[in-house]
Design a protein around this motif. Sequence first.
Motif, PDB file in Angstrom:
ATOM      1  N   ARG A 135     -36.609 -55.753  59.096  1.00 30.76           N
ATOM      2  CA  ARG A 135     -35.850 -55.761  57.847  1.00 30.76           C
ATOM      3  C   ARG A 135     -34.440 -55.193  58.029  1.00 30.76           C
ATOM      4  NH1 ARG A 135     -38.082 -55.001  52.153  1.00 30.76           N
ATOM      5  NH2 ARG A 135     -36.626 -56.737  51.979  1.00 30.76           N
ATOM      6  N   ILE A 139     -31.444 -57.700  57.054  1.00 34.22           N
ATOM      7  CA  ILE A 139     -30.615 -57.314  55.908  1.00 34.22           C
ATOM      8  C   ILE A 139     -29.229 -56.882  56.382  1.00 34.22           C
ATOM      9  CG2 ILE A 139     -30.388 -55.744  53.955  1.00 34.22           C
ATOM     10  CD1 ILE A 139     -33.490 -55.524  53.973  1.00 34.22           C
ATOM     11  N   ASP A 349     -35.708 -47.669  56.530  1.00 27.30           N
ATOM     12  CA  ASP A 349     -36.862 -47.597  55.630  1.00 27.30           C
ATOM     13  C   ASP A 349     -36.553 -46.628  54.482  1.00 27.30           C
ATOM     14  OD1 ASP A 349     -39.467 -46.433  54.658  1.00 27.30           O
ATOM     15  OD2 ASP A 349     -40.273 -47.892  56.074  1.00 27.30           O
ATOM     16  N   PHE A 380     -34.928 -49.795  52.444  1.00 27.56           N
ATOM     17  CA  PHE A 380     -35.667 -51.032  52.164  1.00 27.56           C
ATOM     18  C   PHE A 380     -37.169 -50.778  52.127  1.00 27.56           C
ATOM     19  CE2 PHE A 380     -34.387 -50.988  56.675  1.00 27.56           C
ATOM     20  CZ  PHE A 380     -35.618 -50.923  57.294  1.00 27.56           C
ATOM     21  N   MET A 383     -42.678 -54.684  54.669  1.00 30.08           N
ATOM     22  CA  MET A 383     -43.241 -56.027  54.774  1.00 30.08           C
ATOM     23  C   MET A 383     -44.754 -55.881  54.904  1.00 30.08           C
ATOM     24  SD  MET A 383     -42.376 -59.066  57.490  1.00 30.08           S
ATOM     25  CE  MET A 383     -43.515 -58.684  58.800  1.00 30.08           C
ATOM     26  N   LYS A 440     -36.114 -65.281  57.705  1.00 31.90           N
ATOM     27  CA  LYS A 440     -35.015 -64.538  57.092  1.00 31.90           C
ATOM     28  C   LYS A 440     -34.974 -64.729  55.577  1.00 31.90           C
ATOM     29  CE  LYS A 440     -31.770 -63.823  60.864  1.00 31.90           C
ATOM     30  NZ  LYS A 440     -30.348 -63.803  61.233  1.00 31.90           N
ATOM     31  N   ASP A 443     -37.598 -62.833  53.726  1.00 35.92           N
ATOM     32  CA  ASP A 443     -37.277 -61.419  53.594  1.00 35.92           C
ATOM     33  C   ASP A 443     -36.135 -61.202  52.602  1.00 35.92           C
ATOM     34  OD1 ASP A 443     -35.846 -58.851  54.208  1.00 35.92           O
ATOM     35  OD2 ASP A 443     -37.397 -58.651  55.729  1.00 35.92           O
ATOM     36  N   ALA A 448     -33.962 -55.758  48.349  1.00 37.71           N
ATOM     37  CA  ALA A 448     -34.173 -54.994  49.587  1.00 37.71           C
ATOM     38  C   ALA A 448     -35.072 -53.783  49.389  1.00 37.71           C
ATOM     39  CB  ALA A 448     -32.828 -54.559  50.167  1.00 37.71           C
TER      40      ALA A 448
END
Length: 584
Positions: A135, A139, A349, A380, A383, A440, A443, A448
Amino acid sequence: MEKLIDRLSAVVAEAFSAAGYDPACGRVTVSNRPDLCEFQCNGAMPAAKQHHKAPLVIAQDVVDRLQDGSVFASAEAVKPGFINLRVQPAYLAAHLEQMRQSERLGVTGERKPRGVVLDYGGPNVAKPLHIGHLRSAIIGESIKRIYRYFGDNVVGDIHLGDWGLQIGLIIAELERRKPDLPYFDESFTGPYPEEAPFTISELEEIYPTASARSKEDEPFAARAHEITFAVQQRRPGYYALWRHIMQVSVADLRKNYDNLNVSFDVWKGESDAQPYIPPMLEKLKAEGVLVESEGALVVPVAEEGDRKELPPCILVKSDGATLYATTDLATIVQRMEDYHPDKLLYLTDKRQSLHFEQVFRTARKGHLVPPETELQHIGFGTMNGKDGKPFKTRAGGVMRLETLIADIVTYVTDKIRENQTVPEDELDATARCIAIAALKYGDLSNLATKDYIFDLERFAAFEGNTGPYLLYTIVRIKSILNRCGGEGDWAMAPADSESAKALQLELAQMPDALQMAYRDSAPNVICAYAYELAGAVNRFYHETRILAEPDKQKQAGYLALIRLARRALEECIDLLGFSAPDRM
């Protein structure tokens, strides 16, 4: 180039002024009731309070001055005082023609571009990339592209974890296995071998073995700590091994990030910040913010009005060891000296939010950054798998990033083979292109900060809100244009159908969508816009005879419209970090 919404607002503001009202009330917005109108103005309501008139009377006064038909096809005052507007097709077409002829489809850059250092990536050396690194890379790459699109000078830094205990663990395990290597001979005067005494595969096996051993073998753990300190003191043999670890790891990281179409401008790490730590600590002492607490050196960062308790930022532990916060602050000092940025942006994170709040407050209190420098952390979400828990392999472990990419590529390859639409010699490249778009977009289409469910079948679908759907739309347009002679001299024409006008209106909103994505550092805004635009393209395609249109002038207008749509979609997906194949 002025945005359509601003042009329309200027016209309505002039009508307010001509009617004797405040022109500031003439702000136009996109209609929230597209079944009733395309645009609307609600300014009669605040104007009613200023002028002590009924909103509907004011709205009608304004509408009476919008009836010449040059800009609006219709302007209507409705209760309790809304102004409903439909734009004149010829005016809209002229605006899109200007977009078509502009370099960036009417999107203007910032008047004062910023210098930005973007910290994303953050892997530890000697470890394989896993999905936890996904991520930040995806991002961060998109935000970097968006900022640059608007003129900012962005430095993307991978910020490697290259100076911690994992280095000592690896070298300690290597010493246990190969004690005769010259790196462990204190009498060796060099030069040390140029080739590393391990491959990336061996390195990736050594670290987890060493980590597990350190939990059970206290002397081994102590030796790893000793070696870590020796590396940081640049003892020649150990430092030479550290350089080998860096060389082998970085080469592998570059390969894996290249597979994701992610790149960094600088490959610095925690080691680069080490020389800045002592003077940084001295500055914080001089500023009176670094204090001793139970043998440790800390900076109290709690402020009056805090809604939750914020513990002090620990910079030096009682045993003299430094921490991540110490390195991060030293890195801020380094970046301010090297780049003098207007903004420092970190992507990690969201569980690290407290850490960055402490670091930023320390940087402010210690005057490590000027007051006007923006410090931002985007935390973010996770997942997750279909079970709602963090995504794992079938065996329950953390999946390697290259394994995830390979799985998606294989899935897409099988789908393409079923459809038999791509020649065998183009299959691998096309499948990889679609797979990266699926990954991509899957995600980035999420906010986010939110967790999301990774669903391979849904992400890789050619229909619905997916990356492959955007690619399929672009490929469809390419096919039509190629069959009509490629890049003809086609000019925009007034819309002759509802679907054509809907597509034109969607295209006109592109600058607003990109501006919002830039303002909020939010790639998901571009995803939402691109999906709506693709939907408008496909509705127009299904309702319009483009290739079979006998009227060549009409056909030229259609071709100009879909060519502009292709440019807009390609611009969007480039900002998201992927591209479209020629066939799929």
